[in-house]
Scaffold this motif. Structure first.
Motif, PDB file in Angstrom:
ATOM      1  N   ILE A  95       0.843  -1.202   0.000  1.00  0.00           N
ATOM      2  CA  ILE A  95       0.000   0.000   0.000  1.00  0.00           C
ATOM      3  C   ILE A  95       0.874   1.247   0.000  1.00  0.00           C
ATOM      4  CG2 ILE A  95      -1.617   1.347   1.402  1.00  0.00           C
ATOM      5  CD1 ILE A  95      -2.889  -1.350   2.223  1.00  0.00           C
ATOM      6  N   LYS A  96       1.920   1.239   0.802  1.00  0.00           N
ATOM      7  CA  LYS A  96       2.832   2.386   0.851  1.00  0.00           C
ATOM      8  C   LYS A  96       3.505   2.588  -0.507  1.00  0.00           C
ATOM      9  CE  LYS A  96       6.748   2.248   3.136  1.00  0.00           C
ATOM     10  NZ  LYS A  96       7.746   2.204   4.226  1.00  0.00           N
ATOM     11  N   ASN A  97       3.929   1.499  -1.118  1.00  0.00           N
ATOM     12  CA  ASN A  97       4.550   1.565  -2.437  1.00  0.00           C
ATOM     13  C   ASN A  97       3.575   2.129  -3.468  1.00  0.00           C
ATOM     14  OD1 ASN A  97       7.009   1.186  -3.574  1.00  0.00           O
ATOM     15  ND2 ASN A  97       6.810  -1.029  -3.823  1.00  0.00           N
ATOM     16  N   LEU A  98       2.334   1.638  -3.450  1.00  0.00           N
ATOM     17  CA  LEU A  98       1.303   2.115  -4.359  1.00  0.00           C
ATOM     18  C   LEU A  98       1.042   3.596  -4.145  1.00  0.00           C
ATOM     19  CD1 LEU A  98      -0.806   1.301  -6.510  1.00  0.00           C
ATOM     20  CD2 LEU A  98      -2.386   0.867  -4.629  1.00  0.00           C
ATOM     21  N   TRP A  99       0.980   4.031  -2.906  1.00  0.00           N
ATOM     22  CA  TRP A  99       0.749   5.431  -2.579  1.00  0.00           C
ATOM     23  C   TRP A  99       1.855   6.318  -3.153  1.00  0.00           C
ATOM     24  CZ3 TRP A  99      -2.968   8.518  -0.856  1.00  0.00           C
ATOM     25  CH2 TRP A  99      -2.622   9.781  -0.394  1.00  0.00           C
TER      26      TRP A  99
END
Length: 106
Positions: A95-99
């Motif tokens: 999720i952090k990477n996607l953000w």
């Protein structure tokens, strides 16, 4: 009667670790994946209190916590909560990477 049995089983599960091991664990350690630290600490305090009031009852709790069924149940819980924690950490990383890549454009 049923409530006392449930309480006894919960106490046995909580007390199914060695008591010096509980005192050596830090509850707030950052990389900790063992979710049973807090219940273990509570169980240790319960054991200490019961042992002060009645050493015989304390010994019974300590012996009951070391039965194979209780130890096996506790090991299963530790193994599964560790697996779930790793999966949650991986999900948070995705999720952090996607953000960062899609929303912020880094």
């Amino acid at each position: 009667m049923l409530q006392s049995r449930v309480l006894a089983i919960a106490l046995i599960l909580l007390l199914s670790t060695t008591f010096p091991e509980v005192h050596s664990k830090s509850i707030f350690e950052k990389d900790r994946r063992d979710w049973l630290v807090i219940p273990d600490a509570i169980a240790s305090y319960i054991y200490e209190t019961v042992n002060k009031m009645s050493p015989k009852a304390g010994q019974f709790l300590a012996d009951a916590a070391q039965t194979p069924v209780v130890v096996g149940s506790r090991n299963f819980l530790i193994r599964e909560t560790t697996r779930l924690t790793i999966l949650a950490e991986q999900l948070m990383e995705k999720i952090k990477n996607l953000w960062y890549t899609k929303v912020l454009g880094y």
